[in-house]
Design a protein around this motif. Structure first.
Motif, PDB file in Angstrom:
ATOM      1  N   SER A  97       3.702   8.526   3.925  1.00 40.32           N
ATOM      2  CA  SER A  97       2.286   8.276   4.167  1.00 40.32           C
ATOM      3  C   SER A  97       1.736   7.286   3.154  1.00 40.32           C
ATOM      4  CB  SER A  97       1.485   9.588   4.097  1.00 40.32           C
ATOM      5  OG  SER A  97       1.553  10.159   2.810  1.00 40.32           O
ATOM      6  N   PHE A 139       8.150   4.895   7.346  1.00 41.42           N
ATOM      7  CA  PHE A 139       7.307   3.718   7.492  1.00 41.42           C
ATOM      8  C   PHE A 139       7.868   2.766   8.556  1.00 41.42           C
ATOM      9  CE2 PHE A 139       6.123   4.475   2.845  1.00 41.42           C
ATOM     10  CZ  PHE A 139       4.931   5.104   3.182  1.00 41.42           C
ATOM     11  N   TYR A 140       7.009   1.894   9.067  1.00 39.41           N
ATOM     12  CA  TYR A 140       7.436   0.838   9.992  1.00 39.41           C
ATOM     13  C   TYR A 140       8.528   0.025   9.303  1.00 39.41           C
ATOM     14  CZ  TYR A 140       7.091  -3.296  12.998  1.00 39.41           C
ATOM     15  OH  TYR A 140       7.367  -4.339  13.843  1.00 39.41           O
ATOM     16  N   GLN A 165      -7.101   2.297   6.190  1.00 39.73           N
ATOM     17  CA  GLN A 165      -6.242   2.953   7.179  1.00 39.73           C
ATOM     18  C   GLN A 165      -5.307   3.940   6.495  1.00 39.73           C
ATOM     19  OE1 GLN A 165      -4.699   0.318  10.302  1.00 39.73           O
ATOM     20  NE2 GLN A 165      -2.656   1.162   9.967  1.00 39.73           N
ATOM     21  N   TYR A 166      -5.290   5.167   6.988  1.00 42.75           N
ATOM     22  CA  TYR A 166      -4.359   6.190   6.476  1.00 42.75           C
ATOM     23  C   TYR A 166      -3.278   6.421   7.524  1.00 42.75           C
ATOM     24  CZ  TYR A 166      -2.480  10.725   5.072  1.00 42.75           C
ATOM     25  OH  TYR A 166      -1.632  11.739   4.718  1.00 42.75           O
ATOM     26  N   ASP A 167      -2.030   6.278   7.132  1.00 48.72           N
ATOM     27  CA  ASP A 167      -0.903   6.458   8.045  1.00 48.72           C
ATOM     28  C   ASP A 167       0.019   7.539   7.505  1.00 48.72           C
ATOM     29  OD1 ASP A 167      -1.392   4.317   9.998  1.00 48.72           O
ATOM     30  OD2 ASP A 167      -1.050   2.979   8.305  1.00 48.72           O
ATOM     31  N   LYS A 168       0.457   8.425   8.408  1.00 48.16           N
ATOM     32  CA  LYS A 168       1.427   9.453   8.047  1.00 48.16           C
ATOM     33  C   LYS A 168       2.411   9.597   9.192  1.00 48.16           C
ATOM     34  CE  LYS A 168       1.805  14.143   6.180  1.00 48.16           C
ATOM     35  NZ  LYS A 168       1.056  15.278   5.602  1.00 48.16           N
ATOM     36  N   GLN A 169       3.700   9.462   8.905  1.00 52.38           N
ATOM     37  CA  GLN A 169       4.726   9.538   9.930  1.00 52.38           C
ATOM     38  C   GLN A 169       6.063   9.950   9.303  1.00 52.38           C
ATOM     39  OE1 GLN A 169       3.043   5.983  10.065  1.00 52.38           O
ATOM     40  NE2 GLN A 169       3.829   5.983   7.982  1.00 52.38           N
TER      41      GLN A 169
END
Length: 295
Positions: A89, A26-27, A19-23
């Motif tokens: 990310s 972070f949570y 899974q790649y996450d970018k925001q």
């Protein structure tokens, strides 16, 4: 601090999920999940809480987080100011130990990996040349699927199992998550600390947020973090100070004030107690180890 159960999205028949996450950030709630997680930070910096361990994180860091291990990666304040140039990310690889079967994990050839997965329940940070190798493999996994993805995962686990460039984070006695209705208020306390550690932190304010008396809150905090409130706060402040000294090139006095210390002698004592070095020694050591980053 009480963590929140977090469910990882999973497709039917999927043993390994990349899974790649970018925001923007972070949570930022303390949470846990039954999956093992290999996490590569590709952008962002801040403070990480893994079990009862506190430390800094930054671009390029790789961690192995075991099943049901409470953790949170809280970005620095600047990531909450809606700067379009700042992003957080990561690439994460998720899998459940049970997917491999007890018989497979009992094979003599797999024993080092079985031991690694047992140690992952304390959280592991990867360093040195092993970190570089694992980073390349994790990046490659984004493009893989099926059996190739499965083989790549075991290549990483075998590499980590045989490496000496790994560090266990949480203490042996840390006993994992406990579910109750207090998760929100404890995370509110956590948010209060992270948003205000550079200023005067009021113990009474933290206790009020948790809706407890000061004495009850202190007992509760020590029970669930294995640290006093003061120890916890100092570790956050000194962790931030380390980043300021090596990344922003602040001098020691400026760093102390920025991290909430108005007494330079007390700051120096806390810095040495937590890192094992004086601020000046820490800067010198980092320059010797990473000369190009400070040139």
């Amino acid at each position: 601090m009480k963590p929140i159960y977090f469910q990882i999205p999973k497709s039917t028949g999927e043993t390994v999920r990349v899974q790649y996450d970018k925001q923007e950030h972070f949570y930022d709630n303390l949470h846990f999940h039954p999956e093992v997680q290999i996490m590569l930070i590709t952008e962002g910096s801040g403070t990480r809480f893994i079990g009862d361990s506190i430390g800094s994180f930054g671009k390029g860091d790789i961690l192995l987080l075991g099943p049901n291990l409470p953790h949170v990666f809280r970005n620095d304040k600047k990531y909450y100011e809606h700067d379009p140039l700042l992003k957080a990310s990561n690439i994460s690889v998720f899998f459940q130990i049970e997917s491999f079967g007890e018989a497979f994990l009992s094979l003599p050839e797999v024993y080092p990996i079985q031991r690694l997965l047992l140690n992952s329940k304390r959280g592991i940070v990867i360093k040195g040349h092993t970190k570089e190798k694992v980073s390349r493999l994790v990046h490659q996994m984004v493009e893989l699927d099926g059996f190739e993805l499965f083989i790549s995962l075991f290549s990483i686990l075998n590499l980590l199992a045989l490496s000496r460039e790994v560090e266990l984070l949480s203490s042996v006695g840390f006993d994992g998550p406990q579910k109750d209705a207090d998760s929100k208020k404890i995370n509110d306390v956590f948010t209060y600390i992270m948003n205000n550690f550079s200023e005067e932190i009021k113990l009474q304010k933290a206790a009020d947020i948790a809706n407890m008396s000061v004495n009850a809150f202190c007992r509760y905090f020590k029970q669930h973090t294995r640290k006093t409130f003061s120890e916890f706060l100092n570790e956050i402040r000194i962790g931030h100070a380390c980043r300021l000294l090596i990344e922003d090139r602040w001098n020691v006095r400026e760093t102390a004030f920025e991290c909430g210390y108005d007494n330079i002698s007390y700051f120096n004592r806390q810095f040495k107690d937590i890192t094992g070095f004086t601020p000046s020694e820490y800067i010198k050591l980092h320059k010797e180890k990473f000369p190009l980053q400070l040139s």
